[in-house]
Design an enzyme around this catalytic site. Structure first.
Site, mmCIF file in Angstrom:
data_model
loop_
_atom_site.group_PDB
_atom_site.id
_atom_site.type_symbol
_atom_site.label_atom_id
_atom_site.label_comp_id
_atom_site.label_asym_id
_atom_site.label_seq_id
_atom_site.Cartn_x
_atom_site.Cartn_y
_atom_site.Cartn_z
ATOM 1 N N ASP A 88 -35.916 -18.029 -129.292
ATOM 2 C CA ASP A 88 -36.416 -16.957 -130.133
ATOM 3 C C ASP A 88 -35.208 -16.162 -130.640
ATOM 4 O O ASP A 88 -34.117 -16.231 -130.052
ATOM 5 C CB ASP A 88 -37.334 -16.072 -129.280
ATOM 6 C CG ASP A 88 -37.777 -14.816 -129.984
ATOM 7 O OD1 ASP A 88 -38.227 -14.909 -131.131
ATOM 8 O OD2 ASP A 88 -37.655 -13.738 -129.385
ATOM 9 N N ASP A 90 -35.373 -12.417 -132.307
ATOM 10 C CA ASP A 90 -35.426 -10.972 -132.113
ATOM 11 C C ASP A 90 -35.606 -10.598 -130.646
ATOM 12 O O ASP A 90 -36.477 -11.136 -129.953
ATOM 13 C CB ASP A 90 -36.568 -10.367 -132.937
ATOM 14 C CG ASP A 90 -36.314 -10.467 -134.433
ATOM 15 O OD1 ASP A 90 -35.175 -10.214 -134.853
ATOM 16 O OD2 ASP A 90 -37.253 -10.809 -135.174
#
Length: 298
Positions: A88, A90
């Site tokens: 991922d 963020d």
């Protein structure tokens, strides 16, 4: 030895003490484990302790009651080094939420950040939440993406994680529910092999429409990306290490051979078996058996 316990503390902290190791080993012995030697991955920061005689589930259950300020991760002793990293972006590879920073330029950061927090904790439908947040940016000049990019900071250990895995033959992918403007920049700077994210739509005058290209890349898209990339590389999901912090990462984390909740939201912490709350992203290298002297980059 069938299993290995990895203990990890904050980087360069020297916080992994003999007393902490003794508490962990005593806990395993009390559960019926037969222990091997302590192997340091980074002196006073991370170590492996191989053991046998109990199951992984029994070890997890016992260690839940062992109160030490360290990440405690039990895995099979074989097959730890993975051939695919899927991450991922963020609040994982980068420290903040890029959409929240972009919203700051529209004067709506507080409103957007509140929606982001609820969505990442699994309290809101992801697609509805992203549509609502992006709608608040309608009319913003797309040039503000460059300004938001200037605020992006990488999470400690991100460079070492990507560089070390790639140096050892792994494929590194960045798959985000954020936006491709940011993932493509991170891909270039950190050396990821692949990135995938949502696309912000713009008008002819280079202002944001307030809409996202459909279909929205959600939690299922992350699973699909993991399975696609594994197949393309001639491996399975068991050969992958996946990392994220939000509810939209949970399915990806659950099917990877090593799925890691990294300083994750409360709902994610409750559901993920492997949780890193003390270490930085180099913890994912320790989990694979790499010692600090094997790290690349930084």
């Amino acid at each position: 030895m069938d299993l290995v316990l990895t203990l990890i503390t904050a980087p360069n902290s020297g916080a992994l003490t003999p007393d902490m190791i003794d508490k962990a080993t005593t806990t395993l012995k009390a559960a019926g484990a037969h222990l091997g030697d302590v192997v340091w991955l980074a002196q006073d920061e991370a170590c492996d302790i191989a053991f046998k005689g109990i199951t992984l589930g029994q070890a997890d259950q016992a260690l839940e009651k062992c109160n030490i300020d360290a990440d405690k991760v039990v895995q099979a002793a074989t097959g730890r080094a993975k051939k695919l990293l899927i991450a991922d972006m963020d609040s994982t590879i980068v420290t903040g939420e890029t959409l929240d920073e972009l919203a700051d330029f529209a004067g709506v950061k507080d409103r957007v950040a509140a929606i982001t927090a609820r969505a990442m904790n699994g309290e809101l439908d992801f697609e509805a939440a992203i549509d609502e947040r992006v709608g608040l940016l309608a009319g913003m000049a797309s040039a503000m993406l460059n300004e938001a990019w200037k605020r992006v900071e990488y999470t400690s250990g991100a460079r070492e994680l990507v560089a070390t895995m790639r140096a050892n033959g792994a494929f590194a992918a960045l798959v985000s529910g954020g936006f491709d403007f940011f993932t493509s920049a991170v891909r270039r700077e950190l050396g990821f092999d692949f990135d995938q994210a949502n696309v912000l739509l713009t008008h002819a005058d280079n202002t944001l429409t307030g809409k996202v290209q459909k279909p929205v890349l959600d939690r299922q898209a992350k699973v699909d990306a993991l399975e696609m990339l594994a197949a393309q590389n001639g491996i399975t999901a068991q050969d992958a290490i996946a990392v994220g912090d939000g509810a939209n990462d949970l399915q990806m984390i659950s099917i990877a051979g090593t799925g890691v909740a990294f300083h994750a939201k409360p709902s994610v912490q409750k559901q993920a078996r492997i949780r890193i709350n003390h270490g930085d992203l180099t913890a994912l290298l320790y989990l694979q058996g790499y010692g600090r002297d094997q790290f690349v980059g930084g």
